[in-house]
Design an enzyme around this catalytic site. Structure first.
Site, mmCIF file in Angstrom:
data_model
loop_
_atom_site.group_PDB
_atom_site.id
_atom_site.type_symbol
_atom_site.label_atom_id
_atom_site.label_comp_id
_atom_site.label_asym_id
_atom_site.label_seq_id
_atom_site.Cartn_x
_atom_site.Cartn_y
_atom_site.Cartn_z
ATOM 1 N N HIS A 72 0.919 -4.406 8.429
ATOM 2 C CA HIS A 72 0.545 -4.350 9.845
ATOM 3 C C HIS A 72 0.563 -2.918 10.379
ATOM 4 C CE1 HIS A 72 0.515 -8.728 11.206
ATOM 5 N NE2 HIS A 72 0.586 -8.746 9.900
ATOM 6 N N ASP A 73 1.322 -2.038 9.748
ATOM 7 C CA ASP A 73 1.267 -0.642 10.164
ATOM 8 C C ASP A 73 -0.055 -0.017 9.717
ATOM 9 O OD1 ASP A 73 1.962 1.839 11.185
ATOM 10 O OD2 ASP A 73 2.924 2.486 9.325
ATOM 11 N N HIS A 195 2.167 -12.581 -0.680
ATOM 12 C CA HIS A 195 2.677 -13.883 -0.229
ATOM 13 C C HIS A 195 3.456 -14.620 -1.321
ATOM 14 C CE1 HIS A 195 -0.543 -13.936 3.210
ATOM 15 N NE2 HIS A 195 0.487 -13.164 3.468
ATOM 16 N N ASP A 249 5.927 -18.955 -0.996
ATOM 17 C CA ASP A 249 5.755 -19.438 -2.367
ATOM 18 C C ASP A 249 6.769 -20.554 -2.593
ATOM 19 O OD1 ASP A 249 5.920 -19.924 -5.075
ATOM 20 O OD2 ASP A 249 6.251 -17.837 -5.658
ATOM 21 N N THR A 252 8.952 -19.970 -6.534
ATOM 22 C CA THR A 252 9.921 -18.874 -6.739
ATOM 23 C C THR A 252 9.891 -17.970 -5.497
ATOM 24 O OG1 THR A 252 8.192 -17.592 -7.880
ATOM 25 C CG2 THR A 252 9.686 -18.859 -9.270
ATOM 26 N N ASP A 257 6.522 -12.226 -8.208
ATOM 27 C CA ASP A 257 5.905 -12.527 -9.508
ATOM 28 C C ASP A 257 4.474 -13.017 -9.267
ATOM 29 O OD1 ASP A 257 6.304 -14.965 -8.336
ATOM 30 O OD2 ASP A 257 7.687 -15.738 -9.830
HETATM 31 C C1 HEM Z 1 -5.327 -11.326 3.719
HETATM 32 C C2 HEM Z 1 -4.995 -11.731 4.885
HETATM 33 C C3 HEM Z 1 -3.609 -12.052 5.335
HETATM 34 C C4 HEM Z 1 -3.290 -12.972 6.272
HETATM 35 C C5 HEM Z 1 -4.265 -13.853 7.040
HETATM 36 C C6 HEM Z 1 -1.865 -12.985 6.397
HETATM 37 C C7 HEM Z 1 -1.161 -13.774 7.286
HETATM 38 C C8 HEM Z 1 0.204 -13.935 7.278
HETATM 39 C C9 HEM Z 1 0.924 -14.848 8.123
HETATM 40 C C10 HEM Z 1 0.327 -15.729 9.198
HETATM 41 C C11 HEM Z 1 2.220 -14.769 7.788
HETATM 42 C C12 HEM Z 1 3.374 -15.576 8.383
HETATM 43 C C13 HEM Z 1 3.883 -14.974 9.660
HETATM 44 C C14 HEM Z 1 4.914 -15.868 10.275
HETATM 45 O O1 HEM Z 1 4.579 -17.006 10.607
HETATM 46 O O2 HEM Z 1 6.061 -15.435 10.444
HETATM 47 C C15 HEM Z 1 2.329 -13.807 6.715
HETATM 48 C C16 HEM Z 1 3.484 -13.488 6.083
HETATM 49 C C17 HEM Z 1 3.586 -12.467 5.184
HETATM 50 N N1 HEM Z 1 2.581 -11.610 4.798
HETATM 51 FE FE1 HEM Z 1 0.615 -11.868 5.124
HETATM 52 N N2 HEM Z 1 -1.338 -12.075 5.539
HETATM 53 C C18 HEM Z 1 -2.364 -11.471 4.879
HETATM 54 C C19 HEM Z 1 -2.245 -10.436 3.963
HETATM 55 C C20 HEM Z 1 -1.068 -9.831 3.650
HETATM 56 C C21 HEM Z 1 -0.947 -8.573 2.949
HETATM 57 C C22 HEM Z 1 -2.118 -7.724 2.485
HETATM 58 C C23 HEM Z 1 0.373 -8.327 2.827
HETATM 59 C C24 HEM Z 1 1.068 -7.149 2.214
HETATM 60 C C25 HEM Z 1 0.556 -6.367 1.318
HETATM 61 C C26 HEM Z 1 1.077 -9.436 3.410
HETATM 62 C C27 HEM Z 1 2.434 -9.621 3.398
HETATM 63 C C28 HEM Z 1 3.090 -10.703 3.949
HETATM 64 C C29 HEM Z 1 4.486 -10.987 3.715
HETATM 65 C C30 HEM Z 1 5.403 -10.270 2.772
HETATM 66 C C31 HEM Z 1 4.788 -12.093 4.510
HETATM 67 C C32 HEM Z 1 6.165 -12.741 4.693
HETATM 68 C C33 HEM Z 1 6.814 -12.093 5.911
HETATM 69 C C34 HEM Z 1 8.241 -12.558 6.159
HETATM 70 O O3 HEM Z 1 8.882 -13.064 5.253
HETATM 71 O O4 HEM Z 1 8.715 -12.360 7.285
HETATM 72 N N3 HEM Z 1 0.177 -10.307 3.941
HETATM 73 N N4 HEM Z 1 1.084 -13.316 6.446
#
Ligand code: HEM
Length: 330
Positions: A72-73, A195, A249, A252, A257
């Site tokens: 997001h940054d 994810h 996930d 795991t 992974d």
């Molecule tokens: C491709 C489109 C993507 C969409 C639509 C998306 C959307 C989301 C959404 C909706 C969440 C859950 C937020 C919540 O309800 O708290 C999430 C979690 C997460 N996203 Fe994505 N994301 C995308 C790509 C990415 C990318 C590129 C990364 C990092 C390189 C990323 C890393 C993460 C991580 C690590 C979480 C877990 C956050 C937590 O545990 O608090 N996402 N994402």
């Protein structure tokens, strides 16, 4: 006859550089480099790593938060820590960023760095390094991250929506936003592998199924497995607290992974934006490749992560090095 110059031009150029260096007026490096803090703060990366490790050992939700914070940054104003700025109307205040976390880890690392290397290490570099360290902490590949980012002074909530991807996006819409950041279709598939760790609030995916008043499933997205949907519905019943979260996930959850890709092939992608990756041949081939070979995922991750941490960086004389990550120096 024209007088010959005493020194060849290249020699003059060197002298000019020496003069500028001795006067301290030489512009700082205008690109990222791997040894950026080698002289100014040799322990910088170690201090960030230790902070991430210590915090993540106490709170296992942090690696996911730190990785998402980087995403997001970098997608809004480039990787310049604009997401950290607090105040009315900043990116951080936008509802799309409401569920971001990990800020306290960045602040802790910054406080430590300000003690040992005052006014030297940017918050933007800390965000990038912390995400890298978070992945490694969760069992993912250790990759090198170039540093030398400067912190931005602009952070506007209205810039968030047009630059971030929503779970409801089609593949085409996601490809468009990624392409605008210099990221390819393969980068989209690879970076979505983030994810494989972390969690999501029910509201991020609960529109994918419907429950009747008795809690029975009455509608499930075609791309979502029925058993998986039933499991999710149990974790997110009607009226569930807004703070309830579900692992991204299901197999795991804390391990970085390639399970995410195996999940996708079994129709266990949590977001619609995950599931669409197996709905189109252009991305399905890459998903299959990464699901079959963790090493291949780690190699792709190294390449795509490098592109992610380099998006729109400010270097040299641009921006500033903030004293505190949540406010500009003013
Ligand atoms: C491709 C489109 C993507 C969409 C639509 C998306 C959307 C989301 C959404 C909706 C969440 C859950 C937020 C919540 O309800 O708290 C999430 C979690 C997460 N996203 Fe994505 N994301 C995308 C790509 C990415 C990318 C590129 C990364 C990092 C390189 C990323 C890393 C993460 C991580 C690590 C979480 C877990 C956050 C937590 O545990 O608090 N996402 N994402």
């Amino acid at each position: 006859m024209e007088r010959k110059t005493l020194y060849p031009t290249s020699h003059l150029y060197n002298l000019a550089i020496l003069a500028m260096l001795s006067l301290g007026s030489f512009p700082s490096s205008s690109s990222l480099s791997f040894d950026f803090y080698a002289a100014s703060c040799p322990s910088a990366e170690m201090m960030v790593k230790n902070t991430v490790r210590a915090a993540s050992s106490l709170d296992p939700t942090l690696p996911g938060k730190l990785l998402r914070l980087l995403f997001h940054d970098c997608f809004i104003e480039g990787c310049d820590a604009s997401v950290l700025l607090q105040g009315n109307g900043t990116e951080r205040s936008d509802p799309a960023n409401k569920s971001l976390g990990g800020f306290s880890v960045i602040d802790s690392a910054k406080r430590l760095l300000e003690i040992f290397c005052p006014a030297t290490v940017s918050c933007a570099d800390i965000v990038a390094l912390a995400a890298r360290d978070a992945v490694e902490f969760a069992g993912g590949p250790a990759v090198r991250v170039p540093t030398g980012r400067r912190d931005g002074k602009v952070s506007v909530a209205a810039n968030v929506r047009p630059n971030i991807v929503d779970t409801s996006f089609t593949l085409e819409e996601m490809v468009k936003i990624f392409a605008a950041k210099g990221l390819s279709l393969d980068d989209l598939v690879t970076l979505s592998g983030a994810h494989t760790i972390g969690s999501a609030h029910c509201s991020s995916f609960s529109d994918r199924f419907q429950l009747n008043s008795k809690g029975k499933l009455t509608r499930v997205d075609a791309s979502l497995g029925k058993d998986y949907a039933a499991k999710l519905a149990k974790q997110c019943p009607a009226g569930a607290s807004l703070s309830v979260t579900v692992n991204n996930d299901p197999e795991t959850p804390a391990l970085f992974d390639n399970q995410y890709y195996k999940d996708l092939l079994l129709h266990k992608g949590l977001f619609q934006s995950d599931s669409v990756l197996v709905s189109d041949q252009r991305t399905t081939n890459k998903v299959v490749e990464l699901a079959n070979d963790q090493q291949s995922f780690f190699e792709s991750w190294g390449e795509s992560f490098m592109k992610l941490v380099s998006i729109g960086v400010k270097t040299g004389d641009e921006g500033e090095v903030r004293q505190s990550c949540s406010v500009t120096n003013g």
